[in-house]
Scaffold this active site. Structure first.
Site, PDB file in Angstrom:
ATOM      1  N   SER A 557      35.375  34.086  53.312  1.00  0.00           N
ATOM      2  CA  SER A 557      34.531  35.110  53.912  1.00  0.00           C
ATOM      3  C   SER A 557      34.939  35.313  55.373  1.00  0.00           C
ATOM      4  O   SER A 557      36.079  35.676  55.646  1.00  0.00           O
ATOM      5  CB  SER A 557      33.060  34.732  53.765  1.00  0.00           C
ATOM      6  OG  SER A 557      32.223  35.820  54.063  1.00  0.00           O
ATOM      7  N   ASP A 642      31.823  41.701  44.647  1.00  0.00           N
ATOM      8  CA  ASP A 642      31.394  41.125  45.920  1.00  0.00           C
ATOM      9  C   ASP A 642      30.637  42.170  46.745  1.00  0.00           C
ATOM     10  O   ASP A 642      31.133  43.272  46.986  1.00  0.00           O
ATOM     11  CB  ASP A 642      32.620  40.641  46.695  1.00  0.00           C
ATOM     12  CG  ASP A 642      32.264  39.729  47.848  1.00  0.00           C
ATOM     13  OD1 ASP A 642      31.131  39.811  48.346  1.00  0.00           O
ATOM     14  OD2 ASP A 642      33.125  38.918  48.245  1.00  0.00           O
ATOM     15  N   HIS A 677      30.353  37.477  45.753  1.00  0.00           N
ATOM     16  CA  HIS A 677      30.818  36.779  46.949  1.00  0.00           C
ATOM     17  C   HIS A 677      30.927  35.273  46.734  1.00  0.00           C
ATOM     18  O   HIS A 677      31.795  34.632  47.318  1.00  0.00           O
ATOM     19  CB  HIS A 677      29.853  37.069  48.099  1.00  0.00           C
ATOM     20  CG  HIS A 677      30.421  36.757  49.448  1.00  0.00           C
ATOM     21  ND1 HIS A 677      31.553  37.347  49.943  1.00  0.00           N
ATOM     22  CD2 HIS A 677      29.994  35.893  50.415  1.00  0.00           C
ATOM     23  CE1 HIS A 677      31.809  36.871  51.156  1.00  0.00           C
ATOM     24  NE2 HIS A 677      30.878  35.996  51.456  1.00  0.00           N
TER      25      HIS A 677
END
Length: 705
Positions: A557, A642, A677
């Site tokens: 991320s 995501d 995610h």
């Protein structure tokens, strides 16, 4: 089962001319020039912008993603045996029929338990005692059957203990559906509300559920609504609507259950609105939002306790009695004054004392402050550790429940008596075959190029020699003020047992060293995060913790942004880099307010609509800074669904790297077609995924079994 959009679109992709691809060769994405213009006039050409498809149905895009997945299969095929070995090692360290430590709330003991082989836990409770009959709240293995992705959140029981409300996601995009059931009968009520946050709160009437409605495009939390059981969602009452798109919203009840509160949070400001739980209609502002003032508050014994950075960069605790609370900070009084050497990260009020989470020297410790003023600490014997307040639903007790772990110590759940100091072990995470005495953890302080000392937590197998020959994996994050505490991982053991060193770099951008540590690692100081990480690597190699050609880096991320930046800035320092769901297209994303989370992030990264921020962000954006140079071996992972970092960011980055990089090291791009995610759902699947990139990394580092 695949998401229906994906299944139909993949069928089209298979017949697309764009799919003509030899899986033994790297896919080549077409270049389609697209101009991106900033409000002040700057323009950039983005040859791979076409890979963005918000519907996830474009045949050409899906054909490219499929070609990359096929190529990944080819490149990773020789590592399949090692993948299986690592996976079996990791799941061999899991007690498969495990259960959580039960906690007491409103007369019931709540817990989750796994059956052997199950990917999902059963959520259950027992009335009054763990010897009482079990009541199943959610049979998640049954609910998840046949679904490619499944996740529940915010399980919450009505005040009268009869109904369960929860949020459910079967796509991975964090657009949850509110559901309700009768606990005694198991009957699923007709009440459902789509597109909500995983944040539900009951009213005291046992009929009203407060929830947060999301914007269907930006996925921002926009409105708080009240749903009354037995009525259609279209009739739900609007409680509050947030007009400022830089704020996130949350819901909760105070520790004494007296108030329902709406919390509003941006990077630089907070606001809290609360209403009495018996009739939560008029939500009064505890203190109005003000830029560069953050606070959060809880309530107990007729007073508010407030954690705030108001005139206190490292935060302080303040208090105000109900009778004096008038919506301003002027009436707040110090409870725990600011200490420049201590960062106050959190707290939990009890009737007789206050539990406080503090950071000092790079570690988080716990302090108990009695109402009478006596203070005591919960100590540790290790140089680097992670300590945190655990679930404490009952406030009329002298016992504080907390967790402790380190890079060598599995998570241990304790309770400590605030009055007597007595400490009891409630549970030690079972790790079959693991012996903590075989491993060593240490903390080193690395001088960064500007002289700042960066803490680094290290772990390796006992007997390790600092002779400059070992392989090393270095992890980092360094964003949002999120502190990466040195916690135990059953996956890391497989690396240590192969002679590797694991290094956790507490770089600027987190808050391990206080608020200034964050301020020095974001906005126009963001590059400090990247140079800190590089300087840690060079220090550890110079001090013979690792060989120069045997260092790997891992981040996800915002940590994936870190990976992209160091790959551009110092490719020769790393033999392999693993970037999971990486935020790599910084400028393009932050110029587009329709992309989920963009407007919330201006005070984290900057707003590139303004030239100074644009220029600075462009100077480190991994996608924009790709150049003709030799890159290390790269494993890039993403999820098609995501919601935090859209799949097309890493897709574009990989396409540009393939067209530009001069190295011969492999570049693998893995897209999970049924994940968001956090990757695939389920207890074991994530270890399959990590075994894949760990096997890739170990192979590149030349680590033998």
């Amino acid at each position: 089962m695949k998401h229906p959009f994906v299944a139909l679109s993949l069928a089209a992709a298979l017949t697309s001319p764009a799919i003509a691809q030899d899986a033994s060769k790297p896919p080549v994405a077409a270049k389609k020039p697209h101009e991106i213009k900033a409000p002040f006039g700057a323009t950039r050409q983005d040859d791979y912008y076409w890979l963005r498809d918000d519907t996830r149905k474009n045949p050409d895009m899906l054909a490219y993603i499929k070609a990359e997945n096929d190529y990944a299969d080819t490149i990773l095929a020789p590592t399949k045996k090692l993948q299986d070995t690592i996976y079996n090692e990791v799941i061999g360290r899991i007690k498969q029929d495990d259960s959580s430590v039960p906690y007491l709330k409103n007369g019931y003991y709540y817990y989750t338990r796994f059956d052997t082989g199950a990917d999902y836990p059963v959520a259950a409770r027992r009335k009054g005692s763990m010897d009482a009959p079990e009541e199943v709240l959610l049979d998640q293995p049954k609910l998840a059957a046949g679904k490619g992705f499944f996740q529940t959140a915010s399980r919450t029981v009505s005040p009268d203990n009869t109904l369960l409300a929860w949020a459910e996601d079967t796509v991975g995009r964090r657009q949850y559906v509110l559901k309700v059931k009768n606990i005694a009968t198991g009957e699923l009520l007709a009440d459902t509300v789509p597109n909500v946050e995983a944040n539900l709160v009951w009213g005291d009437d046992n009929r009203t559920i407060f929830y947060i409605e999301k914007d269907p495009i930006t996925l921002l939390s926009k409105r708080v609504k009240a749903h009354v059981l037995g009525t259609p969602a279209s009739a739900d009452r609007l409680v509050y609507e947030e007009k400022d798109d830089s704020f996130y919203m949350g819901l909760g009840r105070t520790s004494d259950d007296a108030y329902v509160c709406i919390t509003l949070q941006s990077t630089v400001s907070n606001e809290q609105r609360c209403a009495g739980a018996k009739a939560p209609t008029d939500f009064a502002v505890l203190a109005p939002r003000e830029r560069d003032v953050r606070y959060d508050a809880d309530h107990i014994d007729g007073r508010w306790i407030v954690r705030t950075d108001w005139k206190a960069p490292n935060y302080r605790l303040m208090t105000v009695a109900d009778a004096k609370a008038n919506g301003t900070r002027a009436v707040w009084a110090d409870l725990v004054p600011v200490d420049p050497a201590v960062f106050i990260e959190g707290f939990k009020p009890f009737h007789g004392f206050l539990a406080i989470e503090e950071r000092s020297g790079g570690n988080k410790r716990l302090r108990m402050l009695a109402n009478a003023g006596k203070s005591s600490f919960v100590n540790s014997d290790e140089p680097a550790y992670a300590m945190a307040i655990d679930v404490n639903e009952e406030t009329d007790t002298p016992w504080l429940r907390y967790t402790y772990n380190s890079l060598t110590t599995p998570t241990t759940t304790y309770e400590v008596n605030a009055t007597t100091g007595e400490r009891r072990v409630l549970k030690v995470q079972p790790v079959p075959g693991y012996d903590a005495t075989r491993y060593v953890t240490e903390r080193v302080w690395v001088p960064a190029r500007d002289g700042t000392k960066v803490p680094v937590s290290l772990v390796y197998k006992k007997g390790f020699k600092k002779d400059g020959t070992a392989a090393m994996l270095q992890y980092g994050y360094g964003s949002y003020g999120a502190s990466m505490d040195p916690g135990f991982s059953i996956q890391t053991v497989s690396l240590l047992d192969r002679g590797m060193v694991y290094a956790l770099a507490h770089i600027r951008g987190g808050q391990e060293m206080g608020r200034k540590w964050y301020d020095d690692g974001h906005l126009m100081n963001k590059k400090n995060s990247f140079t800190d990480f590089i300087d840690v690597t060079r220090y550890l190699v110079a001090h013979k913790y690792a060989a120069k050609g045997r260092v790997a880096a891992l981040g996800g991320s915002a940590g994936g942004l870190l990976m992209g930046a160091v790959a551009n800035m110092a490719p020769g320092d790393y033999r392999a880099i693993v970037a999971q769901v990486p935020f790599v297209d910084v400028v393009t994303t932050m110029l587009d307010a329709s992309i989920p989370l963009t407007t919330n992030e201006y005070d984290e990264w900057g707003n590139p609509a303004k030239k100074p921020a644009y220029d600075y962000m462009l100077s480190y954006s991994p996608y924009d800074q790709v150049k003709a140079q030799a890159y290390p071996a790269l494993f890039v992972g993403t999820g098609l669904w995501d919601s935090q970092v859209q799949y097309y960011e890493p897709a574009k980055w990989v396409a540009k790297l393939r067209a530009t990089a001069t190295s011969t090291y492999p570049l693998v791009f893995r897209t999970n077609m049924e994940a968001g995610h956090g990757g695939k759902s389920g207890r074991f699947q994530r270890y399959r995924d990590s075994a894949e990139y760990n096997a890739f990394m170990l192979t590149q580092l030349g680590v033998t079994p």
